[in-house]
Design an enzyme around this catalytic site. Structure first.
Site, PDB file in Angstrom:
ATOM      1  N   LYS A 196       0.861  -1.193   0.000  1.00 26.54           N
ATOM      2  CA  LYS A 196       0.000   0.000   0.000  1.00 26.54           C
ATOM      3  C   LYS A 196       0.892   1.237   0.000  1.00 26.54           C
ATOM      4  CE  LYS A 196      -1.818   2.849   2.831  1.00 26.54           C
ATOM      5  NZ  LYS A 196      -1.810   4.114   2.070  1.00 26.54           N
ATOM      6  N   GLU A 199      -0.921   7.421   0.020  1.00 30.79           N
ATOM      7  CA  GLU A 199      -1.986   7.999  -0.802  1.00 30.79           C
ATOM      8  C   GLU A 199      -1.581   9.367  -1.352  1.00 30.79           C
ATOM      9  OE1 GLU A 199      -2.007   7.432   2.384  1.00 30.79           O
ATOM     10  OE2 GLU A 199      -2.904   9.076   3.538  1.00 30.79           O
ATOM     11  N   LYS A 200      -0.493   9.946  -0.811  1.00 35.23           N
ATOM     12  CA  LYS A 200      -0.090  11.289  -1.237  1.00 35.23           C
ATOM     13  C   LYS A 200       0.797  11.261  -2.487  1.00 35.23           C
ATOM     14  CE  LYS A 200      -0.500  13.437   3.281  1.00 35.23           C
ATOM     15  NZ  LYS A 200      -0.577  12.353   4.278  1.00 35.23           N
ATOM     16  N   SER A 249       4.334   7.623  10.631  1.00 36.22           N
ATOM     17  CA  SER A 249       4.250   8.347  11.909  1.00 36.22           C
ATOM     18  C   SER A 249       3.990   7.395  13.080  1.00 36.22           C
ATOM     19  CB  SER A 249       3.110   9.360  11.833  1.00 36.22           C
ATOM     20  OG  SER A 249       1.885   8.658  11.716  1.00 36.22           O
ATOM     21  N   CYS A 304      13.260  11.169   7.694  1.00 32.22           N
ATOM     22  CA  CYS A 304      13.274  10.602   9.048  1.00 32.22           C
ATOM     23  C   CYS A 304      14.666  10.726   9.642  1.00 32.22           C
ATOM     24  CB  CYS A 304      12.853   9.152   9.002  1.00 32.22           C
ATOM     25  SG  CYS A 304      13.834   8.213   7.845  1.00 32.22           S
TER      26      CYS A 304
HETATM   27  P1  NAD Z   1       1.670   8.614   8.138  1.00 33.09           P
HETATM   28  O1  NAD Z   1       1.758   7.794   9.367  1.00 33.09           O
HETATM   29  O2  NAD Z   1       0.691   9.721   8.106  1.00 33.09           O
HETATM   30  O3  NAD Z   1       1.302   7.660   6.899  1.00 33.09           O
HETATM   31  C1  NAD Z   1       2.024   6.461   6.667  1.00 33.09           C
HETATM   32  C2  NAD Z   1       1.065   5.402   6.133  1.00 33.09           C
HETATM   33  O4  NAD Z   1       0.124   5.045   7.142  1.00 33.09           O
HETATM   34  C3  NAD Z   1       0.268   5.870   4.932  1.00 33.09           C
HETATM   35  O5  NAD Z   1       0.256   4.832   3.988  1.00 33.09           O
HETATM   36  C4  NAD Z   1      -1.115   6.173   5.498  1.00 33.09           C
HETATM   37  O6  NAD Z   1      -2.133   5.901   4.580  1.00 33.09           O
HETATM   38  C5  NAD Z   1      -1.210   5.249   6.699  1.00 33.09           C
HETATM   39  N1  NAD Z   1      -1.932   5.849   7.831  1.00 33.09           N
HETATM   40  C6  NAD Z   1      -1.825   7.126   8.297  1.00 33.09           C
HETATM   41  N2  NAD Z   1      -2.566   7.292   9.405  1.00 33.09           N
HETATM   42  C7  NAD Z   1      -3.155   6.101   9.657  1.00 33.09           C
HETATM   43  C8  NAD Z   1      -4.033   5.621  10.685  1.00 33.09           C
HETATM   44  N3  NAD Z   1      -4.429   6.415  11.673  1.00 33.09           N
HETATM   45  N4  NAD Z   1      -4.446   4.346  10.623  1.00 33.09           N
HETATM   46  C9  NAD Z   1      -4.026   3.529   9.646  1.00 33.09           C
HETATM   47  N5  NAD Z   1      -3.195   3.920   8.649  1.00 33.09           N
HETATM   48  C10 NAD Z   1      -2.760   5.185   8.658  1.00 33.09           C
HETATM   49  O7  NAD Z   1       3.140   9.115   7.819  1.00 33.09           O
HETATM   50  P2  NAD Z   1       3.601  10.130   6.683  1.00 33.09           P
HETATM   51  O8  NAD Z   1       3.155  11.500   7.051  1.00 33.09           O
HETATM   52  O9  NAD Z   1       3.262   9.591   5.345  1.00 33.09           O
HETATM   53  O10 NAD Z   1       5.204  10.029   6.837  1.00 33.09           O
HETATM   54  C11 NAD Z   1       5.942  10.849   7.712  1.00 33.09           C
HETATM   55  C12 NAD Z   1       6.319  10.095   8.972  1.00 33.09           C
HETATM   56  O11 NAD Z   1       7.047   8.933   8.652  1.00 33.09           O
HETATM   57  C13 NAD Z   1       7.233  10.907   9.880  1.00 33.09           C
HETATM   58  O12 NAD Z   1       6.833  10.704  11.214  1.00 33.09           O
HETATM   59  C14 NAD Z   1       8.610  10.294   9.641  1.00 33.09           C
HETATM   60  O13 NAD Z   1       9.522  10.437  10.703  1.00 33.09           O
HETATM   61  C15 NAD Z   1       8.239   8.874   9.430  1.00 33.09           C
HETATM   62  N6  NAD Z   1       9.282   8.147   8.704  1.00 33.09           N
HETATM   63  C16 NAD Z   1      10.074   7.305   9.419  1.00 33.09           C
HETATM   64  C17 NAD Z   1      11.088   6.618   8.773  1.00 33.09           C
HETATM   65  C18 NAD Z   1      11.974   5.687   9.526  1.00 33.09           C
HETATM   66  O14 NAD Z   1      12.642   4.882   8.894  1.00 33.09           O
HETATM   67  N7  NAD Z   1      11.997   5.746  10.848  1.00 33.09           N
HETATM   68  C19 NAD Z   1      11.283   6.788   7.393  1.00 33.09           C
HETATM   69  C20 NAD Z   1      10.436   7.656   6.704  1.00 33.09           C
HETATM   70  C21 NAD Z   1       9.439   8.342   7.371  1.00 33.09           C
END
Ligand code: NAD
Length: 519
Positions: A196, A199-200, A249, A304
């Site tokens: 998956k 979506e952005k 996140s 990240c």
């Molecule tokens: P996000 O959590 O908003 O989205 C990530 C995925 O989870 C997406 O596919 C989204 O559709 C899904 N999602 C979002 N909220 C959800 C929920 N409540 N229930 C179920 N699914 C949900 O993250 P983002 O804004 O796309 O990415 C940024 C975040 O990712 C930052 O916190 C960053 O630090 C982290 N990140 C971490 C690493 C790492 O390796 N530690 C790497 C890249 C990004």
């Protein structure tokens, strides 16, 4: 820099259905080897963050379509797991070649949907490509162990077997690298996969899937579904799915970790970060400033591994003028502009949130020594741009410190000593990474030993480890036991089976009911 982009195999991208004005093109699902249009009635727009133009839209995959994707992966599994590992590797060899040939196209799509500069987008693809290269050696990586003659005529050996259907849930910030952290390792181990994308910015994952099919991945081995919470919950709950990889996140990650674990799955979640650099007064001035600028503002702070907090032993004042001068000289522009150092942040909501956190820092007593919130980029006035921003005198009880900002904002803090600085870092809940800048080996060694972070930089900003190591975030930045890629990644996507065999001439023996011992 890159080879000329070779055209993809089809003239019109088969992962995208043509739009009819005013509807934008529709991103397809990949189910059982076919790019199919969803019957969903609800969609999410994919928006260019530099212009607000809607470039495509993704469907909220229906429950039936989700089941069809999982069924396709389940049906493909027996044949794929019995395909020789050499044949699976050979597909990865072909795959890396196709990714290389299409680097520029992939980067262009990333810049359009995600906003980062073209050069940075190229790096996004390249760091994922390295994982594909690593997967080409899966025969050795997946190798088991063997001890001969553990008892008379008895040998024991262990083998690593694929799990079955695995799934991956991706964030927006690395649209190519993170999908490539996941499925190449999983499928080369013999698993099948349901991905998956964010979506952005789903385009790069779709192009990568198209190239994987072209490389020879059999139908059903890789499937793609789109959507948000509902499809994620379906992934967590579906009994046919054995393992879930998540990057994103903490809110989403901890939800997915508990829900998917509750249904018996393996889960690995890479999550948020607040990465610190400690700067000692003896640090090489020029190299340290360049590292802080690059890691603080690169990709508009949406990495990240961004360095978002700089802790200066003795205080930041002697560094501030030059830091601000260098940060101010960065060019903020649309990612396709040749001179762009940083592009827009992903969305208007993200921009508003970042600006609010900067304001809360200023309101609670931090000094705003560089404010990029009002920047306007000519011809891209609607873009979600924020210029490099620096807050000094930040204290650890401020909201701007406690929250992950995920924007081009660098916080400066003061520590009295190295011990004090290490305590500041260790008290932070996140543990993705931390760096030290110093010319003292003694200080660096103390830092390396005492710091509580998964990835440590010494005179380098925090690096994403190459694929023969693993991405080793810790504390609140990671949930699970086995990290992404490297040896841990292979362990995550395989189940160990230990076999004990006896082959000896038959001879009459008395039955013994006592515990076998190897003597
Ligand atoms: P996000 O959590 O908003 O989205 C990530 C995925 O989870 C997406 O596919 C989204 O559709 C899904 N999602 C979002 N909220 C959800 C929920 N409540 N229930 C179920 N699914 C949900 O993250 P983002 O804004 O796309 O990415 C940024 C975040 O990712 C930052 O916190 C960053 O630090 C982290 N990140 C971490 C690493 C790492 O390796 N530690 C790497 C890249 C990004």
């Amino acid at each position: 820099r890159s080879p000329m982009a070779a055209p993809l195999s089809t003239a019109a991208a088969s992962w995208l259905a043509e739009g009819t004005s005013p509807s934008p093109p529709r991103v397809r699902l990949l189910i059982g080897g076919d790019f199919v249009e969803s019957r969903a009635t609800e969609h999410v727009d994919v928006t260019n963050p530099a212009t607000q133009e809607v470039v495509s839209r993704i469907p909220l995959t229906t429950a039936d379509e989700f089941s069809a994707a999982v069924d396709a992966a389940r049906t493909a599994f027996p044949g794929w797991r019995n395909t020789p590992v050499t044949a699976r590797q050979r597909i990865m060899f072909k795959y890396q070649e196709l990714i290389r040939a299409n680097m520029d196209k992939l980067a262009e799509n990333i810049t359009t949907e995600q906003g980062k500069t073209l050069k940075d987008a190229w790096g996004d693809v390249f760091r994922g490509l390295e994982v594909v290269e690593h997967a080409c050696g899966m025969g050795s990586l997946q190798m088991g162990e063997y001890v001969s003659n553990v008892s008379h005529g008895i040998d024991t050996f262990s083998i690593r077997e694929p799990l079955g259907v695995c799934a991956g849930i991706c964030p927006f910030n690395f649209p190519a690298m993170i999908p490539l952290w996941m499925f190449p390792i999983a499928v080369t181990c013999g698993n099948t996969f349901v991905l998956k994308p964010s979506e952005k910015d789903p385009g790069a994952a779709m192009m990568l899937a198209e190239l994987a099919m072209e490389a020879g991945l059999p139908k059903g081995v890789l499937n793609i579904v789109h959507g948000t919470h509902d499809v994620v919950n379906n992934i967590c709950d579906d009994e046919a799915i054995k393992a879930v990889s998540f990057v994103g996140s903490n809110t989403a990650g901890m939800h997915i970790y508990s829900r998917a674990s509750a249904s018996g799955k393996r889960v690995q979640c890479n999550m948020g970060a607040k990465n610190h650099a400690i700067i000692l007064p003896d640090a090489d001035r020029d190299a340290t400033l360049n590292a802080l600028i690059a890691a603080g503002f690169g990709a508009a702070g949406q990495r990240c591994m961004a360095l978002s907090t700089a802790v200066f032993v003795g205080g930041s004042e002697p560094w501030e003028d030059e830091l601000v001068k260098r940060a101010s000289s960065l060019v903020v522009n649309t990612g396709t502009a040749n001179d762009a150092d940083l592009g827009p942040v992903i969305s208007r909501q993200a921009k508003d949130r970042i600006c609010k956190l900067v304001q809360s820092g200023a309101d609670s007593g931090a000094r705003l020594v560089l404010d990029g919130r009002e920047i306007v980029v000519p011809q891209f006035e609607d873009g979600n741009f924020i210029g490099p921003t620096v807050l000094a005198d930040v204290k650890s009880d401020m909201e701007c410190y406690q929250e992950e900002i995920f924007g081009p904002v660098l916080l400066l803090m003061k520590a009295e000593s190295l011990d004090d600085a290490i305590q500041i870092v260790n008290r932070n809940k996140y543990g993705n990474g931390a760096s030290i800048f110093t010319t003292s080996g003694v200080s660096a060694r103390k830092f390396q030993t005492d710091i509580e972070a998964g990835q440590v930089g010494i005179n380098v900003p925090i690096p994403v480890p190459l694929p023969f190591f693993s991405f080793t975030g810790s504390k609140a930045s990671f949930a699970g036991d086995l990290n992404f890629y490297g040896k841990a990644g292979v362990q995550f996507f395989t189940q160990i089976k230990t076999i004990t065999q006896q082959w000896k001439e038959s001879s009459p023996q008395r039955v013994s009911l006592s515990m076998p011992t190897s003597q």
